[in-house]
Design a protein around this motif. Structure first.
Motif, PDB file in Angstrom:
ATOM      1  N   THR A 361      39.170  39.464  34.266  1.00  0.00           N
ATOM      2  CA  THR A 361      39.470  38.024  34.251  1.00  0.00           C
ATOM      3  C   THR A 361      39.732  37.607  35.693  1.00  0.00           C
ATOM      4  OG1 THR A 361      41.790  38.579  33.721  1.00  0.00           O
ATOM      5  CG2 THR A 361      40.322  38.045  31.869  1.00  0.00           C
ATOM      6  N   THR A 362      40.894  37.074  35.984  1.00  0.00           N
ATOM      7  CA  THR A 362      41.253  36.808  37.371  1.00  0.00           C
ATOM      8  C   THR A 362      41.648  38.124  38.047  1.00  0.00           C
ATOM      9  OG1 THR A 362      43.597  36.481  36.900  1.00  0.00           O
ATOM     10  CG2 THR A 362      42.150  34.548  36.713  1.00  0.00           C
ATOM     11  N   TYR A 363      41.614  38.131  39.364  1.00  0.00           N
ATOM     12  CA  TYR A 363      41.925  39.369  40.079  1.00  0.00           C
ATOM     13  C   TYR A 363      43.358  39.816  39.788  1.00  0.00           C
ATOM     14  CZ  TYR A 363      42.012  42.844  43.810  1.00  0.00           C
ATOM     15  OH  TYR A 363      42.104  44.026  44.515  1.00  0.00           O
ATOM     16  N   SER A 364      44.303  38.905  39.882  1.00  0.00           N
ATOM     17  CA  SER A 364      45.712  39.275  39.698  1.00  0.00           C
ATOM     18  C   SER A 364      45.996  39.745  38.269  1.00  0.00           C
ATOM     19  CB  SER A 364      46.625  38.101  40.057  1.00  0.00           C
ATOM     20  OG  SER A 364      46.330  36.975  39.245  1.00  0.00           O
ATOM     21  N   ARG A 365      45.396  39.075  37.300  1.00  0.00           N
ATOM     22  CA  ARG A 365      45.639  39.471  35.908  1.00  0.00           C
ATOM     23  C   ARG A 365      44.978  40.813  35.602  1.00  0.00           C
ATOM     24  NH1 ARG A 365      44.207  35.979  30.392  1.00  0.00           N
ATOM     25  NH2 ARG A 365      44.834  37.616  28.905  1.00  0.00           N
ATOM     26  N   THR A 366      43.769  41.012  36.104  1.00  0.00           N
ATOM     27  CA  THR A 366      43.087  42.290  35.891  1.00  0.00           C
ATOM     28  C   THR A 366      43.862  43.427  36.551  1.00  0.00           C
ATOM     29  OG1 THR A 366      40.969  41.102  35.918  1.00  0.00           O
ATOM     30  CG2 THR A 366      40.873  43.494  36.103  1.00  0.00           C
ATOM     31  N   LEU A 367      44.409  43.154  37.740  1.00  0.00           N
ATOM     32  CA  LEU A 367      45.212  44.141  38.452  1.00  0.00           C
ATOM     33  C   LEU A 367      46.437  44.531  37.630  1.00  0.00           C
ATOM     34  CD1 LEU A 367      45.113  45.490  41.303  1.00  0.00           C
ATOM     35  CD2 LEU A 367      46.711  43.709  42.048  1.00  0.00           C
ATOM     36  N   GLN A 368      47.126  43.543  37.093  1.00  0.00           N
ATOM     37  CA  GLN A 368      48.319  43.786  36.287  1.00  0.00           C
ATOM     38  C   GLN A 368      47.985  44.602  35.037  1.00  0.00           C
ATOM     39  OE1 GLN A 368      51.528  42.950  36.930  1.00  0.00           O
ATOM     40  NE2 GLN A 368      52.246  43.837  34.999  1.00  0.00           N
ATOM     41  N   GLU A 369      46.896  44.238  34.365  1.00  0.00           N
ATOM     42  CA  GLU A 369      46.539  44.926  33.132  1.00  0.00           C
ATOM     43  C   GLU A 369      46.033  46.342  33.402  1.00  0.00           C
ATOM     44  OE1 GLU A 369      43.870  42.394  30.975  1.00  0.00           O
ATOM     45  OE2 GLU A 369      45.452  40.959  30.456  1.00  0.00           O
ATOM     46  N   TYR A 370      45.413  46.547  34.544  1.00  0.00           N
ATOM     47  CA  TYR A 370      44.974  47.899  34.903  1.00  0.00           C
ATOM     48  C   TYR A 370      46.197  48.795  35.148  1.00  0.00           C
ATOM     49  CZ  TYR A 370      41.456  51.225  36.582  1.00  0.00           C
ATOM     50  OH  TYR A 370      40.624  52.317  36.720  1.00  0.00           O
ATOM     51  N   ALA A 371      47.182  48.253  35.859  1.00  0.00           N
ATOM     52  CA  ALA A 371      48.421  49.002  36.101  1.00  0.00           C
ATOM     53  C   ALA A 371      49.116  49.334  34.790  1.00  0.00           C
ATOM     54  CB  ALA A 371      49.346  48.199  37.015  1.00  0.00           C
ATOM     55  N   GLU A 372      49.175  48.371  33.889  1.00  0.00           N
ATOM     56  CA  GLU A 372      49.812  48.592  32.584  1.00  0.00           C
ATOM     57  C   GLU A 372      49.065  49.635  31.762  1.00  0.00           C
ATOM     58  OE1 GLU A 372      49.925  44.686  30.935  1.00  0.00           O
ATOM     59  OE2 GLU A 372      51.637  44.035  32.162  1.00  0.00           O
ATOM     60  N   ALA A 373      47.743  49.664  31.901  1.00  0.00           N
ATOM     61  CA  ALA A 373      46.942  50.657  31.182  1.00  0.00           C
ATOM     62  C   ALA A 373      47.263  52.069  31.668  1.00  0.00           C
ATOM     63  CB  ALA A 373      45.459  50.357  31.360  1.00  0.00           C
ATOM     64  N   ILE A 374      47.438  52.227  32.984  1.00  0.00           N
ATOM     65  CA  ILE A 374      47.832  53.530  33.537  1.00  0.00           C
ATOM     66  C   ILE A 374      49.198  53.933  33.008  1.00  0.00           C
ATOM     67  CG2 ILE A 374      48.480  54.761  35.658  1.00  0.00           C
ATOM     68  CD1 ILE A 374      46.343  53.117  37.125  1.00  0.00           C
ATOM     69  N   VAL A 375      50.135  52.992  33.028  1.00  0.00           N
ATOM     70  CA  VAL A 375      51.499  53.270  32.580  1.00  0.00           C
ATOM     71  C   VAL A 375      51.524  53.653  31.102  1.00  0.00           C
ATOM     72  CG1 VAL A 375      53.757  52.215  32.151  1.00  0.00           C
ATOM     73  CG2 VAL A 375      52.587  51.847  34.349  1.00  0.00           C
ATOM     74  N   GLU A 376      50.751  52.957  30.290  1.00  0.00           N
ATOM     75  CA  GLU A 376      50.743  53.260  28.851  1.00  0.00           C
ATOM     76  C   GLU A 376      50.298  54.694  28.592  1.00  0.00           C
ATOM     77  OE1 GLU A 376      49.030  51.526  24.593  1.00  0.00           O
ATOM     78  OE2 GLU A 376      48.337  50.650  26.479  1.00  0.00           O
TER      79      GLU A 376
END
Length: 424
Positions: A361-376
């Motif tokens: 999606t947007t760069y910032s939102r994609t960045l946040q969701e990618y980080a959350e995916a790693i954490v999960e």
């Protein structure tokens, strides 16, 4: 094994056993095709001795090579000029061969890019083009984050990709094809409307279950004998193997990983590879003050790369555009859960059962969701085990050489159905 009594002219600018990328695609597809039909492979003679000595004994009666060389003078200017001129020469070679031999279909394998359509599609026999890529665009949100010169180059490439399907010469050649095989859904979306339903999606790569190096790592995982495991700390190990270029998007991974570290402690990232982005990546690691959590190890021999992947807990693959990635498939075959963007070749290879698919999606939102995916994944060992097991299953059952061979047989059967062409 099903065999079709047909003769196929396969055309490949690149073909080399044991290689990756386009040369590997050319070799692997011609070998699988020769297991199921008679194949005459048209290519350059630069690897003649290697090609002819590498043909398995049981296929030597069904696979022969027809050589058509390119212009060394044009290569000095640009490999793209060399390729365009080679297409003209290959067309003439195929046409001459068809005039005095029984040929049931012509299949253009490599290069597989829609920017340069295959001239042989205009021959008088059924023609197949693909797997062809090149229709995957770098999202604008990510282009804005790249260096100015890279942004200009990739923006121009995006514009070319969007304009190619509207060019008259392109439409004329593509519409002549009996079948167009696209590497990704994005490419098929561009080509499909031009060929009226004569297109489909199939990745160009497949997992090689006979790989001795990969089999060694699978065995080491099962027995706990991987030497790399002993080198790791108690942290959750994230691994990324990739060429360090803007489209591989490793700088984005560094930023997402820094966000993940702020969410939970105990993460470590190992990046294996080299390329023009290495300097920016090092600077970003320093700027984010995460040097103790990130290892940039450069290039390694393939066996050592696989050792590192096998010893890791999570495989991060941040690429923006890919076809069938060898490194991604190797990680999945080793049972690693994947974190990747849900587009391009990653969308074709991975499922939600084996990967954390992050929507762009947007760069910032994609960045946040990618980080959350790693954490999960990092905080849920059972989820890692489940997705890792399914990743291995997907590769071994859906993206293996056997299924690729069955697909090739089906394509040949469909393309040559009802053909009975005699010698001219």
């Amino acid at each position: 094994m099903d065999v079709i009594d047909k003769t196929i002219l396969m055309v490949g600018f690149s073909c080399l056993p044991g290689a990756g990328s386009e040369p590997g695609v050319g070799w692997n597809w011609c070998i699988e095709a020769a297991k199921r039909s008679n194949v005459v492979f048209v290519t350059r003679s630069k690897h003649r001795d290697i090609l002819e000595s590498a043909v398995p004994p049981e296929l030597r009666d069904r696979l022969t090579f027809l050589y058509c060389d390119s212009s060394s003078a044009l290569r000095k200017i640009s490999i793209y000029f060399e390729y365009l001129d080679w297409q003209r020469r290959a067309f003439q070679t195929c046409r001459d061969y068809i005039e005095c031999h029984q040929v049931d279909a012509v299949w253009h394998i490599t290069w597989g890019t829609m920017i340069f359509p295959a001239k042989v599609l205009r021959l008088s026999v059924p023609t197949i083009w693909g797997p062809v890529g090149g229709g995957d665009l770098v999202p604008w949100e990510f282009l804005k984050q790249m260096p100015f010169r890279t942004r200009i180059v990739l923006t121009a490439k995006n514009l070319i990709i969007r304009s190619v399907p509207h060019m008259r010469y392109f439409r004329r050649q593509v519409r002549s094809a009996t079948l167009v095989i696209a590497r990704t859904s994005e490419t098929e979306g561009m080509l499909g409307p031009l060929v009226g339903g004569k297109s489909e999606v199939r990745l160009e790569t497949a997992f090689d279950s006979d790989s001795k190096v990969l089999s060694k790592q699978v065995s080491a995982l099962a027995t706990g004998s991987n030497p790399r495991v002993a080198e790791l700390t108690s942290s959750v190990e994230v691994c990324c193997t990739n060429r360090l270029t803007s489209r591989k998007n490793v700088l984005f991974l560094i930023q997402a990983f820094a966000m993940a570290i702020n969410m939970i402690p105990g993460l470590h990232l190992t990046i294996i590879g080299s390329g023009p982005e290495m300097g920016r990546i090092r600077s970003e690691v320093t700027r984010l003050n995460i040097e103790e959590y990130v290892s940039l190890v450069g290039e390694l021999p393939n066996e050592e790369v696989l050792e590192c992947v096998a010893a890791s807990d999570i495989f991060a693959f941040p690429s923006l555009t890919e076809g069938g990635s060898w490194s991604l498939m190797e990680a999945m075959a080793l049972g690693k859960p994947i974190v990747c963007l849900d587009q391009s070749g990653m969308h074709e290879i991975c499922t939600e059962d084996c990967a954390q698919l992050v929507e762009v999606t947007t760069y910032s939102r994609t960045l946040q969701e990618y980080a959350e995916a790693i954490v999960e994944l990092a905080t849920n060992i059972e989820l890692r085990a489940q997705k890792g097991a399914e990743a291995s299953n997907v590769i071994r059952t859906q993206h293996n050489r056997a299924s690729q061979g069955e697909y090739i047989y089906d394509v040949l059967l469909r393309a040559t159905r009802g053909q009975d062409q005699g010698c001219s």
